[in-house]
Write a protein that holds these residues in place. Sequence first.
Motif, mmCIF file in Angstrom:
data_model
loop_
_atom_site.group_PDB
_atom_site.id
_atom_site.type_symbol
_atom_site.label_atom_id
_atom_site.label_comp_id
_atom_site.label_asym_id
_atom_site.label_seq_id
_atom_site.Cartn_x
_atom_site.Cartn_y
_atom_site.Cartn_z
ATOM 1 N N ILE A 107 -4.107 -33.745 -48.653
ATOM 2 C CA ILE A 107 -3.071 -34.775 -48.664
ATOM 3 C C ILE A 107 -3.518 -35.839 -49.658
ATOM 4 O O ILE A 107 -4.408 -36.638 -49.371
ATOM 5 C CB ILE A 107 -2.877 -35.392 -47.269
ATOM 6 C CG1 ILE A 107 -2.802 -34.308 -46.204
ATOM 7 C CG2 ILE A 107 -1.660 -36.299 -47.244
ATOM 8 C CD1 ILE A 107 -1.531 -33.577 -46.072
ATOM 9 N N MET A 110 -3.811 -39.782 -49.094
ATOM 10 C CA MET A 110 -4.675 -40.273 -48.014
ATOM 11 C C MET A 110 -6.125 -40.246 -48.498
ATOM 12 O O MET A 110 -6.458 -39.518 -49.428
ATOM 13 C CB MET A 110 -4.567 -39.375 -46.796
ATOM 14 C CG MET A 110 -3.252 -39.439 -46.089
ATOM 15 S SD MET A 110 -3.411 -38.561 -44.540
ATOM 16 C CE MET A 110 -1.730 -38.543 -44.025
ATOM 17 N N LEU A 118 -7.358 -35.527 -39.988
ATOM 18 C CA LEU A 118 -6.191 -34.662 -39.779
ATOM 19 C C LEU A 118 -6.597 -33.244 -39.439
ATOM 20 O O LEU A 118 -5.904 -32.551 -38.704
ATOM 21 C CB LEU A 118 -5.325 -34.645 -41.034
ATOM 22 C CG LEU A 118 -4.212 -35.651 -41.069
ATOM 23 C CD1 LEU A 118 -3.524 -35.604 -42.408
ATOM 24 C CD2 LEU A 118 -3.212 -35.373 -39.962
ATOM 25 N N TYR A 121 -6.667 -32.561 -35.881
ATOM 26 C CA TYR A 121 -5.421 -32.917 -35.188
ATOM 27 C C TYR A 121 -5.249 -32.185 -33.865
ATOM 28 O O TYR A 121 -4.790 -32.754 -32.880
ATOM 29 C CB TYR A 121 -4.231 -32.624 -36.106
ATOM 30 C CG TYR A 121 -2.898 -32.901 -35.456
ATOM 31 C CD1 TYR A 121 -2.443 -34.208 -35.332
ATOM 32 C CD2 TYR A 121 -2.117 -31.873 -34.948
ATOM 33 C CE1 TYR A 121 -1.237 -34.482 -34.728
ATOM 34 C CE2 TYR A 121 -0.903 -32.140 -34.337
ATOM 35 C CZ TYR A 121 -0.471 -33.440 -34.228
ATOM 36 O OH TYR A 121 0.724 -33.704 -33.622
ATOM 37 N N LYS B 162 -2.110 -45.918 -40.007
ATOM 38 C CA LYS B 162 -3.442 -45.918 -40.617
ATOM 39 C C LYS B 162 -4.450 -45.223 -39.705
ATOM 40 O O LYS B 162 -5.321 -44.502 -40.179
ATOM 41 C CB LYS B 162 -3.859 -47.372 -40.886
ATOM 42 C CG LYS B 162 -5.155 -47.535 -41.652
ATOM 43 C CD LYS B 162 -4.938 -47.350 -43.138
ATOM 44 C CE LYS B 162 -6.275 -47.263 -43.845
ATOM 45 N NZ LYS B 162 -6.265 -46.362 -44.981
ATOM 46 N N TYR B 163 -4.350 -45.448 -38.410
ATOM 47 C CA TYR B 163 -5.434 -44.997 -37.539
ATOM 48 C C TYR B 163 -5.056 -43.947 -36.501
ATOM 49 O O TYR B 163 -5.913 -43.189 -36.068
ATOM 50 C CB TYR B 163 -6.057 -46.206 -36.826
ATOM 51 C CG TYR B 163 -6.690 -47.163 -37.796
ATOM 52 C CD1 TYR B 163 -7.852 -46.820 -38.471
ATOM 53 C CD2 TYR B 163 -6.107 -48.392 -38.062
ATOM 54 C CE1 TYR B 163 -8.419 -47.684 -39.385
ATOM 55 C CE2 TYR B 163 -6.668 -49.272 -38.974
ATOM 56 C CZ TYR B 163 -7.829 -48.910 -39.629
ATOM 57 O OH TYR B 163 -8.392 -49.752 -40.538
ATOM 58 N N LYS B 165 -3.677 -40.639 -34.639
ATOM 59 C CA LYS B 165 -3.567 -39.225 -34.963
ATOM 60 C C LYS B 165 -2.125 -38.840 -35.304
ATOM 61 O O LYS B 165 -1.867 -38.143 -36.282
ATOM 62 C CB LYS B 165 -4.052 -38.489 -33.710
ATOM 63 C CG LYS B 165 -3.969 -37.031 -33.710
ATOM 64 C CD LYS B 165 -4.747 -36.534 -32.497
ATOM 65 C CE LYS B 165 -4.052 -35.363 -31.877
ATOM 66 N NZ LYS B 165 -4.829 -34.769 -30.795
ATOM 67 N N HIS B 166 -1.184 -39.352 -34.513
ATOM 68 C CA HIS B 166 0.212 -38.985 -34.749
ATOM 69 C C HIS B 166 0.764 -39.662 -36.002
ATOM 70 O O HIS B 166 1.597 -39.090 -36.703
ATOM 71 C CB HIS B 166 1.061 -39.317 -33.528
ATOM 72 C CG HIS B 166 0.680 -38.486 -32.337
ATOM 73 N ND1 HIS B 166 0.946 -37.145 -32.274
ATOM 74 C CD2 HIS B 166 0.008 -38.788 -31.214
ATOM 75 C CE1 HIS B 166 0.470 -36.660 -31.143
ATOM 76 N NE2 HIS B 166 -0.108 -37.645 -30.481
ATOM 77 N N LEU B 168 -1.026 -40.355 -38.683
ATOM 78 C CA LEU B 168 -1.562 -39.560 -39.796
ATOM 79 C C LEU B 168 -0.770 -38.260 -39.927
ATOM 80 O O LEU B 168 -0.458 -37.821 -41.031
ATOM 81 C CB LEU B 168 -3.042 -39.242 -39.570
ATOM 82 C CG LEU B 168 -4.024 -40.403 -39.709
ATOM 83 C CD1 LEU B 168 -5.431 -39.954 -39.341
ATOM 84 C CD2 LEU B 168 -4.020 -40.962 -41.122
ATOM 85 N N ALA B 169 -0.447 -37.643 -38.782
ATOM 86 C CA ALA B 169 0.307 -36.386 -38.818
ATOM 87 C C ALA B 169 1.678 -36.602 -39.453
ATOM 88 O O ALA B 169 2.162 -35.761 -40.208
ATOM 89 C CB ALA B 169 0.465 -35.826 -37.406
ATOM 90 N N ARG B 171 2.420 -38.911 -41.681
ATOM 91 C CA ARG B 171 2.239 -39.087 -43.131
ATOM 92 C C ARG B 171 1.992 -37.741 -43.797
ATOM 93 O O ARG B 171 2.489 -37.469 -44.887
ATOM 94 C CB ARG B 171 1.059 -40.022 -43.397
ATOM 95 C CG ARG B 171 1.413 -41.479 -43.239
ATOM 96 C CD ARG B 171 0.177 -42.346 -43.194
ATOM 97 N NE ARG B 171 -0.555 -42.358 -44.446
ATOM 98 C CZ ARG B 171 -1.805 -42.771 -44.569
ATOM 99 N NH1 ARG B 171 -2.460 -43.192 -43.499
ATOM 100 N NH2 ARG B 171 -2.401 -42.771 -45.722
ATOM 101 N N ALA B 172 1.196 -36.894 -43.143
ATOM 102 C CA ALA B 172 0.898 -35.577 -43.710
ATOM 103 C C ALA B 172 2.187 -34.769 -43.842
ATOM 104 O O ALA B 172 2.415 -34.104 -44.849
ATOM 105 C CB ALA B 172 -0.106 -34.841 -42.833
ATOM 106 N N ILE B 185 -0.042 -29.149 -37.121
ATOM 107 C CA ILE B 185 0.932 -30.180 -36.767
ATOM 108 C C ILE B 185 2.296 -29.524 -36.579
ATOM 109 O O ILE B 185 2.709 -28.717 -37.410
ATOM 110 C CB ILE B 185 1.018 -31.245 -37.886
ATOM 111 C CG1 ILE B 185 -0.315 -31.976 -38.012
ATOM 112 C CG2 ILE B 185 2.151 -32.224 -37.642
ATOM 113 C CD1 ILE B 185 -0.488 -32.726 -39.296
#
Lengths: 273, 297
Positions: A107, A110, A118, A121, B162-163, B165-166, B168-169, B171-172, B185
Motif C-alpha cells: 500500500i 501508507m 495490515l 489484520y 491512522k491507528y 485496524k479497521h 487501516l483496512a 485505507r487499504a 480484509i
Amino acid sequence: MSQVAVKKETAKPLLSVNNVEVVYDEVIQVLRGVSLDVPEGEIVTLLGPNGAGKSTTLKAISGLLKTEKGEVTRGDITFMGERIDRKNAEDVVRSGMFQVMEGRRIIEDMTSLENLKLGAYTRNDKHINQDIEMVYNYFPRLKERTGLAGYLSGGEQQMLAIGRALMARPKMICLDEPSMGLSPLLVKEVFEIIGKINRDQGITMLLVEQNANYAIKAADYGYIMESGKIVLDGTKEQLLSNEDVKEFYLGGGNEERKSFKNLKSYKRRKRWL
Amino acid sequence: MNFELLIQLIINGLIVGLLYGVVAMCFVLVYKSTQVVNFAQGEFLLIGAWVCWAFLIYAELPFIVGFFLTLFFMAGFGVLLQMIVLRPMIGEPIISVIMITIGLSMFFQSLMKWIFGVDPQSYPQVFETQSFEIYGLNVEVAYLMSTGIALLIMVAFFLFFKYSKHGLAMRATAFDQQVAQSLGISVKSVFAMSWGIAATVSATAGIVIGLVNGVSDSLSVMGIKVFPAVILGGLDSIIGAIVGGLIIGVLENVAEFFDSQYFHIGNMYDIAPFYVLLIILWFKPYGLFGTKDIERI
C-alpha cells in the motif's frame, strides 16, 4: 506425462492441488488440469514461461481468482485437509495461507509500519508488536525507512511484502515472482531470506519464479508448467540434472543444441507436450 | 463598515464551515472507499435529526440518551442501506450508481415529509443558558457545542484512520481492493462500514444543526452545500474536505455581509459558494487537494 503420473508419495501434503481447471470470463481456459502437492515445511517452486498459468495457479489457491472473474471449473484444492477452492480470499487467509502477489503490491500511501500492521489484520492476539520486531530482524532496512512505502526501493518493497506476509503468521506463503525487477545482488539476498524464514519459522512456501536458477536451488521440489499444464516435476537434484531444464530454463545445455544451426530442433523441442 | 458584524459573521462561518467539513468528510469517505458519489448525503442529516427529534419528543428520552440511540440507529441504517441497495450495484456503471443515490435522496426526503409532516419543528431546550459573551462577542452555547463536536469528530477520524485496524483496512481497500482481499480484509464489510460511519457522523451534524435551527427540509440542502466544499477540496481528500468546508462556510457569510451592506443583490448566502466553485475549478480542475487522475462526474 509419465513423470507427472509418478507423483512423490509422502505423508499427506499440506497443500494439494488436484486436476484443477480455471476459466476466466466463462470462456478463456487458462489451467488445463494442474496437479501439484506441497508437503509441510518444504519450499516448492513452480516454474514456467510467461502466460503458462503460474500466477493463475496461485490465485486459484489463494481465492483471489474470484476478484478477476476467474473460476475453478474442475478439480479441487485442499489445504490442511480442507477444501479451499470455493472459499473467499479473506477466508483462505484466515485458514493460514497467505499470498504475496506479483509486483509486491504494497500500500504505497501508507508507511511501512502501517503495511506491516495490515498484514496482521486477521489476527486478534497481543503479540503483533513482537512480530513487527521479528520482521525488522529479518529486514533491518525496513526499520530505518519511516516514510511512505511508495518511496521505498524495489528491493525494500519486496522485503516489506514478505514481511507483511509474515505478520499474518501463516502456515504457508505463496510467493509470486519475488525476484521481479530486482538487481542480481538483491535477488540473491531475497532468496537467502526466503530460505531462512522457511528454516526458522517452518513456514511452507510455494514459490512461483521466472528466475529458475535461484528458484530451483532454493527449493526442495519443483514443477514446470507450460500452457496451463504441469509438464515436468522432480526434486531439486532431478531438475538440476535434467537436460531439458538445463537448456530451456538454466541457459546451459550442450554446445551443439545451442548453436544456430540446430534452431529447428530447438523449436521442435521447445514444448514438451 | 461594520467590523464587529463582519468578525461575528466570519466566526459563524467557521463554525458552520466545520460542520460542512464534517459532512464533506463523510462524503469523501464513501467516495474513496466505495467509489460511490452519494447524492443522498444530505438525507443522512435529515433522517438523523428527525429520528433524534422523535426520540426526544415522542419517547421523551433525555437528550443524551436520544442522541446515542440515534447514532446506533443511523449506523445500522447506513450499513443496511449499503448492503441492500448499493451492494448489488458493485461493478455497475458509475452513472447507474449516481441515479440510485439521487433516487435515494428523493425517496428519503419524501419519506421524512410523509412521517413527520412538512412543518419545521424545534428541539426541546437542551442547554440552560443560551449564550454568553467573550470580549464583546456573542457566543451561543449551541455553537460552542457544535464546534466542539465537529473538532472531536475530526480528531476521531484522524485517530481511526491512522491507528485502528479497521481504519487501516479501509485505507487499504481504498488504495487497492485486490490487495486488501489478499490481506484477509473483507471488502464487503469495509463498504458497509464506511456507509455506517458516514450515516452516523452525518446524523451527528444533522442533530447539532437541528438544535440550533430546528429540524426541517432545509437540512438536506446541506447535502448540496457540501458539494462545493468537497469539489473545492478535491473529491478524494479528507483534509481537502475540511478545508473546503471551512472556506465555503466563511465565504457564504462574508458574501452575505457585503451583499447586505453594499450590493443588495439578495440571496448571496446560497449562491456565492457556487460562484467561487466555478472560478476555482476553472483554475484547478481537480480541486485544491485532489488527485489528478480521479474520474470526473
